[in-house]
Design a protein around this motif. Structure first.
Motif, mmCIF file in Angstrom:
data_model
loop_
_atom_site.group_PDB
_atom_site.id
_atom_site.type_symbol
_atom_site.label_atom_id
_atom_site.label_comp_id
_atom_site.label_asym_id
_atom_site.label_seq_id
_atom_site.Cartn_x
_atom_site.Cartn_y
_atom_site.Cartn_z
ATOM 1 N N GLU A 185 0.614 -1.179 0.005
ATOM 2 C CA GLU A 185 -0.011 0.013 0.033
ATOM 3 C C GLU A 185 0.920 1.368 0.087
ATOM 4 N N GLN A 186 2.141 1.106 0.144
ATOM 5 C CA GLN A 186 3.263 2.059 0.263
ATOM 6 C C GLN A 186 4.093 2.095 -1.304
ATOM 7 N N THR A 187 4.139 3.187 -1.689
ATOM 8 C CA THR A 187 5.285 3.234 -2.922
ATOM 9 C C THR A 187 6.659 3.610 -2.147
ATOM 10 N N ASP A 188 7.733 3.026 -2.951
ATOM 11 C CA ASP A 188 9.244 3.240 -2.062
ATOM 12 C C ASP A 188 9.860 4.281 -2.821
ATOM 13 N N ALA A 189 10.955 4.800 -2.471
ATOM 14 C CA ALA A 189 11.689 5.812 -2.946
ATOM 15 C C ALA A 189 11.798 6.007 -4.495
ATOM 16 N N ARG A 190 12.105 4.783 -5.036
ATOM 17 C CA ARG A 190 12.345 4.591 -6.785
ATOM 18 C C ARG A 190 10.797 4.973 -7.414
ATOM 19 N N ASN A 191 9.680 5.242 -6.582
ATOM 20 C CA ASN A 191 8.667 5.548 -7.279
ATOM 21 C C ASN A 191 8.538 6.757 -7.602
ATOM 22 N N GLU A 192 9.486 7.755 -7.024
ATOM 23 C CA GLU A 192 9.455 9.268 -7.454
ATOM 24 C C GLU A 192 10.168 9.153 -8.854
ATOM 25 N N ASN A 193 11.328 8.293 -8.811
ATOM 26 C CA ASN A 193 11.622 8.440 -10.248
ATOM 27 C C ASN A 193 10.843 7.881 -11.252
ATOM 28 N N VAL A 194 10.153 7.022 -11.046
ATOM 29 C CA VAL A 194 9.112 6.407 -12.061
ATOM 30 C C VAL A 194 8.167 7.294 -12.599
ATOM 31 N N LYS A 195 7.541 8.052 -11.565
ATOM 32 C CA LYS A 195 6.729 9.288 -12.018
ATOM 33 C C LYS A 195 7.444 10.211 -12.846
ATOM 34 N N GLU A 196 8.473 10.516 -12.447
ATOM 35 C CA GLU A 196 9.361 11.590 -13.323
ATOM 36 C C GLU A 196 9.796 11.094 -14.507
ATOM 37 N N ARG A 197 9.906 9.834 -14.724
ATOM 38 C CA ARG A 197 9.996 9.105 -15.941
ATOM 39 C C ARG A 197 8.688 9.205 -16.881
ATOM 40 N N ASN A 198 7.713 8.703 -16.248
ATOM 41 C CA ASN A 198 6.374 8.888 -17.119
ATOM 42 C C ASN A 198 6.073 10.139 -17.468
ATOM 43 N N SER A 199 6.261 11.084 -16.648
ATOM 44 C CA SER A 199 6.218 12.346 -16.963
ATOM 45 C C SER A 199 6.867 12.891 -18.153
ATOM 46 N N ILE A 200 8.136 12.326 -18.217
ATOM 47 C CA ILE A 200 9.251 12.779 -19.493
ATOM 48 C C ILE A 200 8.479 12.038 -20.448
ATOM 49 N N ALA A 201 8.283 10.886 -20.555
ATOM 50 C CA ALA A 201 7.905 9.982 -21.602
ATOM 51 C C ALA A 201 6.327 10.577 -22.047
ATOM 52 N N ALA A 202 5.403 10.955 -21.330
ATOM 53 C CA ALA A 202 4.599 11.651 -21.600
ATOM 54 C C ALA A 202 4.425 12.694 -22.677
ATOM 55 N N GLU A 203 5.490 13.701 -22.323
ATOM 56 C CA GLU A 203 5.642 14.759 -22.953
ATOM 57 C C GLU A 203 6.057 14.564 -24.477
ATOM 58 N N ILE A 204 7.348 13.341 -24.310
ATOM 59 C CA ILE A 204 8.060 12.939 -25.527
ATOM 60 C C ILE A 204 6.794 12.446 -26.369
ATOM 61 N N MET A 205 5.958 11.511 -25.888
ATOM 62 C CA MET A 205 5.053 10.751 -26.615
ATOM 63 C C MET A 205 3.867 11.941 -27.512
ATOM 64 N N GLY A 206 3.787 12.865 -26.615
ATOM 65 C CA GLY A 206 2.731 13.746 -27.024
ATOM 66 C C GLY A 206 3.319 14.750 -28.677
ATOM 67 N N LYS A 207 4.759 14.884 -28.543
ATOM 68 C CA LYS A 207 5.415 15.349 -29.476
ATOM 69 C C LYS A 207 5.334 14.507 -30.527
ATOM 70 N N GLU A 208 5.616 13.172 -30.414
ATOM 71 C CA GLU A 208 5.737 12.233 -31.298
ATOM 72 C C GLU A 208 4.476 11.680 -31.894
ATOM 73 N N ASP A 209 3.367 12.031 -31.128
ATOM 74 C CA ASP A 209 1.855 11.778 -31.587
ATOM 75 C C ASP A 209 1.748 10.164 -31.393
ATOM 76 N N ILE A 210 2.299 9.690 -30.293
ATOM 77 C CA ILE A 210 2.341 8.463 -30.300
ATOM 78 C C ILE A 210 1.311 8.278 -28.736
ATOM 79 N N PRO A 211 0.250 7.449 -28.937
ATOM 80 C CA PRO A 211 -0.721 7.526 -27.692
ATOM 81 C C PRO A 211 -0.136 6.495 -26.585
#
Length: 223
Positions: free
Chosen positions: A151-177
């Protein structure tokens, strides 16, 4: 079936000799190509890690009779030329209609988020070069939990969320769902098997969502 020599596919890539490539203690790769001699249905490729390997069979079941589902699961992270070589081997062996891909959990602590933002577009360009007709879907990385206290996320999850945010921005530019597997699983800690992996119920949930996203992009005759 097509064949692309690896030395041609990798000719423009940075080699391990050109930069220090971070390695894990054990690197691994798992390739699964069912119905290799059949071409009566569209072909789908799942690219990812052990999470992808976990939900892969459920995607196959969901798309049975509509598509043949292959997968490439690997520990290599973006920025590693070996990842490009593994992808080149898959895309050199077969033509795929849809490629559902992810990379993000591996490399945390070895590849910075700045480097991740640099290497991910290179990875996309590599896939598009070798599979120019394939429709692409990006999958967000799933959460990282405290082992035994899911029920708790660990310290690595902050990296996971940041990478997901980075990827979402890139996919938007690349027109990838984007297939938001993070959003799917964050509310279901009871589906965890350990800090990163999922039990049968979790795999089934992911498989159903992945299959649905893929189905939206399959040729009309397969739907």
């Amino acid at each position: 079936m097509k064949f692309v020599p690896l030395f041609l596919a990798l000719a423009t890539l940075t080699t391990a000799a050109d930069r220090v490539v971070p390695r894990e203690g054990t690197e691994w790769c798992n390739i699964w190509m069912p119905n290799a001699n059949n071409h009566d249905l569209p072909r789908v490729l799942l690219i990812g890690d052990s999470v992808t390997q976990g939900y892969g069979p459920d995607v196959e079941k969901q798309l049975a009779g509509r598509a043949y589902v292959a997968r490439l699961a690997t520990s290599r992270c973006v920025g590693d030329p070996v990842l490009h070589a593994e992808v080149a081997a898959m895309l050199g062996a077969e033509t795929f209609d849809v490629i559902h891909f992810n990379n993000g959990l591996h490399g945390i602590g070895a590849v910075s988020e700045k480097e991740y933002a640099e290497f991910l577009p290179q990875f996309i360009a590599h896939i598009r070069k070798l599979a120019p007709k394939a429709k692409l879907i990006w999958a967000s990385s799933t959460p990282s939990h405290v082992n035994g206290k899911f029920e708790q996320t660990d310290a690595r999850n902050e990296n996971v969320k940041e990478r997901n945010s980075i990827a979402a921005e890139i996919m938007g530019k690349e027109d990838i769902p984007v297939d938001d597997l993070y959003g799917l699983m964050i509310g279901y800690p009871e589906c965890c098997a350990d800090s990163l992996h999922y039990n049968a119920a979790g795999k089934a949930m992911q498989g159903a969502q992945v299959a649905g996203e893929i189905l939206n992009l399959l040729p009309a005759k397969a739907k």
